[in-house]
Design an enzyme around this catalytic site. Sequence first.
Site, mmCIF file in Angstrom:
data_model
loop_
_atom_site.group_PDB
_atom_site.id
_atom_site.type_symbol
_atom_site.label_atom_id
_atom_site.label_comp_id
_atom_site.label_asym_id
_atom_site.label_seq_id
_atom_site.Cartn_x
_atom_site.Cartn_y
_atom_site.Cartn_z
ATOM 1 N N ASP A 1 1.215 -5.321 8.368
ATOM 2 C CA ASP A 1 -0.089 -4.467 8.307
ATOM 3 C C ASP A 1 -1.417 -5.148 7.841
ATOM 4 O O ASP A 1 -0.729 -5.337 6.189
ATOM 5 C CB ASP A 1 0.652 -3.705 6.813
ATOM 6 N N ARG B 1 -13.317 -3.312 -7.483
ATOM 7 C CA ARG B 1 -13.110 -3.699 -5.498
ATOM 8 C C ARG B 1 -14.544 -3.387 -5.000
ATOM 9 O O ARG B 1 -15.333 -2.926 -4.418
ATOM 10 C CB ARG B 1 -12.344 -2.900 -4.594
ATOM 11 N N TYR C 1 -11.156 1.716 10.348
ATOM 12 C CA TYR C 1 -12.405 2.013 10.067
ATOM 13 C C TYR C 1 -12.551 1.239 9.309
ATOM 14 O O TYR C 1 -13.698 1.638 8.463
ATOM 15 C CB TYR C 1 -12.032 3.597 9.418
ATOM 16 N N LYS C 2 -11.892 0.268 8.627
ATOM 17 C CA LYS C 2 -12.059 -0.722 7.111
ATOM 18 C C LYS C 2 -13.412 -2.426 7.914
ATOM 19 O O LYS C 2 -14.348 -1.505 8.550
ATOM 20 C CB LYS C 2 -11.196 -0.852 6.684
ATOM 21 N N PHE D 1 1.426 -1.232 -0.518
ATOM 22 C CA PHE D 1 -0.082 0.276 -0.380
ATOM 23 C C PHE D 1 0.571 1.323 0.519
ATOM 24 O O PHE D 1 2.128 1.626 0.980
ATOM 25 C CB PHE D 1 -0.591 -0.178 1.151
#
Lengths: 410, 410
Positions: free
Chosen positions: B199, B369, B224-225, B127
């Site tokens: 991560d 996605r 927050y995911k 990422f």
Amino acid sequence: MPDTSRAHALELDARDPLAGLRKRFRLPAGVIYLDGNSLGALPDDVPGALDDVVRQQWGVGLIRSWNDADWWNAPTRVGAAIAPVIGAAPDQVVCGDSTSVQLFNTMIAALRMRPGRNVILTDPATFPTDAYLADSVARLCNAEVRRVPAAEAAAVLAADGADIALAAYNHVDYRTGELRDLAGITAAAHAAGALVLWDVCHTAGAVPIDADAHDLDFVVGCSYKYLSGGPGAPAFLYVARRLQQDFDPALTGWHGHAEPFAMESGYRPADGISRGRIGSPPLLNMLALEAALGVFAETDMAAVRAKSLALTDLFIACADELGLEVATPREHALRGSQVAVRHDAAHPIMAALIDRGVIGDVRPPDILRFGFNALYVSYADVVDAAAVLGDIVATGAHLDPKYAVRSTVT
Amino acid sequence: MPDTSRAHALELDARDPLAGLRKRFRLPAGVIYLDGNSLGALPDDVPGALDDVVRQQWGVGLIRSWNDADWWNAPTRVGAAIAPVIGAAPDQVVCGDSTSVQLFNTMIAALRMRPGRNVILTDPATFPTDAYLADSVARLCNAEVRRVPAAEAAAVLAADGADIALAAYNHVDYRTGELRDLAGITAAAHAAGALVLWDVCHTAGAVPIDADAHDLDFVVGCSYKYLSGGPGAPAFLYVARRLQQDFDPALTGWHGHAEPFAMESGYRPADGISRGRIGSPPLLNMLALEAALGVFAETDMAAVRAKSLALTDLFIACADELGLEVATPREHALRGSQVAVRHDAAHPIMAALIDRGVIGDVRPPDILRFGFNALYVSYADVVDAAAVLGDIVATGAHLDPKYAVRSTVT
């Protein structure tokens, strides 16, 4: 002899041009709140704004709110709302992360902007996190922290400033409330070829900072004290526009990238103050802060400062009458927006005060702190709080064993 | 041939042991939400909890809530609530700051724990923020970033690992949803004398991580995911207990001090995971997250994983039927909780999907996605979303010029 009567205080309240702003805050009944220098009171606009953020923007808008509610630009938008409070023209303030993170990131950037110099000048009595992070930065960057009291900083910069990359000072001493010579230290630093970083946690929203007028380089502050942004509200960073293209911070998070959604493998900093962004900002806290800042559009910092000085003048007069030792300077030019009273029994006295609804805090070893936010503290609050303080000290109420236990935070 | 009928999906929902958890989230009418891998839906417990935090704890409790509402311990308390979700015994997880800050801080600490080694091994397709911060840490610490795809990392560690201080990988590829060999890379790193930093932003709350069982060193993730902590919810850091006393981070903020309220001039790290604390945490976000985590106590990660795989199996089967190119591996062991569909018209197709209430997102250059949070996505959602996708592609609805404009974020 100043008039410390309650009748006079009520008169002052009656002609206070800021009196109307008090209703913009939700102050609980039975409390005189003199700890807005630690956590500001709840602005009336915040609960409704946060309801909308949570129930509508998050709950219904979901991921779309990054665009539709403009979450993406919150750090610069909220920064722009902070800018006039610290005397900054637009596009120089970004909001996000904690004061600690911002100080660290900015100290590294400052060292990189002064190659060949390796000293960070800071106060031996600086706020602890500032000291810890200066030491950490020095360790990482092979720099040295030189500890010089603020009162001597300008002279040291003039006499021995060639190695100094950065002078990093607090605008106010968090214990005594003494205001530092922001203009003088800044000018001396610049004359020596150094940069300045001002920590304004204890003044932003209470004392004019005039960042642009004083030609400051970097300013970092928190927003949960006099800005009343709420518990853990994010910090802010000012980088003077003339320095932004050379600002080269350590925390190269993807939100500071020139094209974050290109998802490039290498970092290219955004132009302008946006390169001060790091990662995803704490949006619930940040949007609560945004709502809290609305009140500043209804006044100006000169009016806030004038009332703050009048409030602290009055409290100092009351403390004098009570025979208490005031650690805060009497000269206006040397005073922030708090009054520190020195007393060996600071802890139990504060516990007794809080028990009676007068909320301040203590700092080691012997400081009672009373902070005065001119937006919601009244003159009557001042004399009423002093009366309670006087009664406790006179009666020895604080000697009750129940006040002997120290709390963690206040 | 998998059954992709709506009738079968409704049967699967009827016997889904997690079906009852869907009502713990507030999902807006007319939306199928397949972007919980970017921002989780609003948990039903959050608005009420936050009302209390704002109106009562902040508004009435004011500064006293640091003690009375135990704000002070929120970072470790919320960390303790995250711990079981990532398979960690207590006292190894702390919550706070952003993923970017945590990655940076931990990479520096890792380098310090492996003196004499100066390589950070990471994926060229990691990422972006992970890549940017690895480069920044390398610059600060005179280290080197070696970019080796996850599939080759174990072999490189075995063959040429003597200089490697840290292997820093994502648990899942954020574009394709491919799950990395967490156990294998970790074992290879340890065999080479290196540390690992995982991560888990894209897996925490969706895929078992088993941090203790796999003997991980450091884990950083966002909340927050799949943890549904809300916009900008703080990150978390796991430091294995065996490493905590040697954990020597760069961000020595005062909240990580052994005695923060002693206000000492020098930094002394707290024992245990508390030394991972930095500055004042964003409490509105953090306490919203705490409320969001409650749902995890009502299930376990094995059940979540089983449903997640069944949901993504079903979506892949639908995509196959539509003749779309699925970029996500079909093997369960290589799949996270998202399905990536490759299409040259990814952007306009996603815009058309969102217009019809099916929310996913896109990642460059050509990835649609779709994230599946097993706590609130149903099997009927899967087939319904696929039907909309199929209709758009079949009719060319995405060719409407109104879908040609790219949004900033999604």
